[in-house]
Design a protein around this motif. Structure first.
Motif, PDB file in Angstrom:
ATOM      1  N   HIS A   1      12.826 -51.315  12.742  1.00 25.43           N
ATOM      2  CA  HIS A   1      13.534 -50.685  12.108  1.00 25.43           C
ATOM      3  C   HIS A   1      13.197 -49.523  11.351  1.00 25.43           C
ATOM      4  O   HIS A   1      11.834 -49.680  10.668  1.00 25.43           O
TER       5      HIS A   1
ATOM      6  N   SER B   1      13.735 -48.100   8.136  1.00 25.32           N
ATOM      7  CA  SER B   1      13.763 -48.152   6.153  1.00 25.32           C
ATOM      8  C   SER B   1      13.113 -47.905   6.397  1.00 25.32           C
ATOM      9  O   SER B   1      11.006 -48.327   7.009  1.00 25.32           O
ATOM     10  N   PRO B   2      12.231 -48.172   4.840  1.00 26.20           N
ATOM     11  CA  PRO B   2      10.608 -47.467   4.108  1.00 26.20           C
ATOM     12  C   PRO B   2      10.398 -49.124   4.021  1.00 26.20           C
ATOM     13  O   PRO B   2       9.134 -48.985   3.746  1.00 26.20           O
ATOM     14  N   LEU B   3      11.133 -50.139   4.479  1.00 20.31           N
ATOM     15  CA  LEU B   3      10.387 -51.557   4.006  1.00 20.31           C
ATOM     16  C   LEU B   3      10.136 -52.117   5.458  1.00 20.31           C
ATOM     17  O   LEU B   3       8.632 -52.788   4.967  1.00 20.31           O
ATOM     18  N   SER B   4       9.933 -51.174   6.794  1.00 18.77           N
ATOM     19  CA  SER B   4       9.891 -52.074   8.103  1.00 18.77           C
ATOM     20  C   SER B   4       9.110 -50.551   8.446  1.00 18.77           C
ATOM     21  O   SER B   4       8.576 -51.146   9.873  1.00 18.77           O
TER      22      SER B   4
ATOM     23  N   TYR C   1       5.909 -48.994   8.536  1.00 16.40           N
ATOM     24  CA  TYR C   1       4.477 -48.966   8.468  1.00 16.40           C
ATOM     25  C   TYR C   1       4.167 -50.166  10.203  1.00 16.40           C
ATOM     26  O   TYR C   1       3.426 -50.895  10.695  1.00 16.40           O
ATOM     27  N   ASN C   2       5.563 -50.893  10.223  1.00 15.38           N
ATOM     28  CA  ASN C   2       5.477 -51.927  10.595  1.00 15.38           C
ATOM     29  C   ASN C   2       5.728 -52.123  12.310  1.00 15.38           C
ATOM     30  O   ASN C   2       5.666 -52.595  14.123  1.00 15.38           O
TER      31      ASN C   2
END
Length: 89
Positions: free
Chosen positions: A54, A56-59, A61-62
């Motif tokens: 996704h 989103s800023p939280l993921s 970079y994954n």
């Protein structure tokens, strides 16, 4: 997830299935776990499916950043005689 329990999944499932059944050469961008669970609704013999984390800023970079989904989408469209998308703002 705020809409998860009020029929949103049924609506999106029906919309994805209808587009998959009735259209050809659609690019489906499945970003995140919940979107990727919709893959079984898509006829991949007729369409192009791209999956990533996704954005989103939280993921991001994954796996989202650097996935090149926008350029891959346009390559697919061009290969199939469809005008590419202008992704610029």
């Amino acid at each position: 997830m705020s809409h998860a329990k009020i029929g949103w999944a049924q609506f999106t499932d029906a919309a994805i299935k209808k587009v998959s059944d009735e259209k050809k050469n659609v690019v489906f961008l499945l970003w995140g776990k919940f979107a990727q669970e919709k893959q079984s609704l898509i006829d991949e013999t007729k369409h192009f499916v791209l999956k990533a984390a996704h954005p989103s800023p939280l993921s991001a970079y994954n796996g989202f950043l650097g996935c090149h989904h926008f350029s891959k989408t346009n390559e697919f469209l061009t290969r199939n005689g469809i005008d590419p998308i202008d992704w610029s703002l």
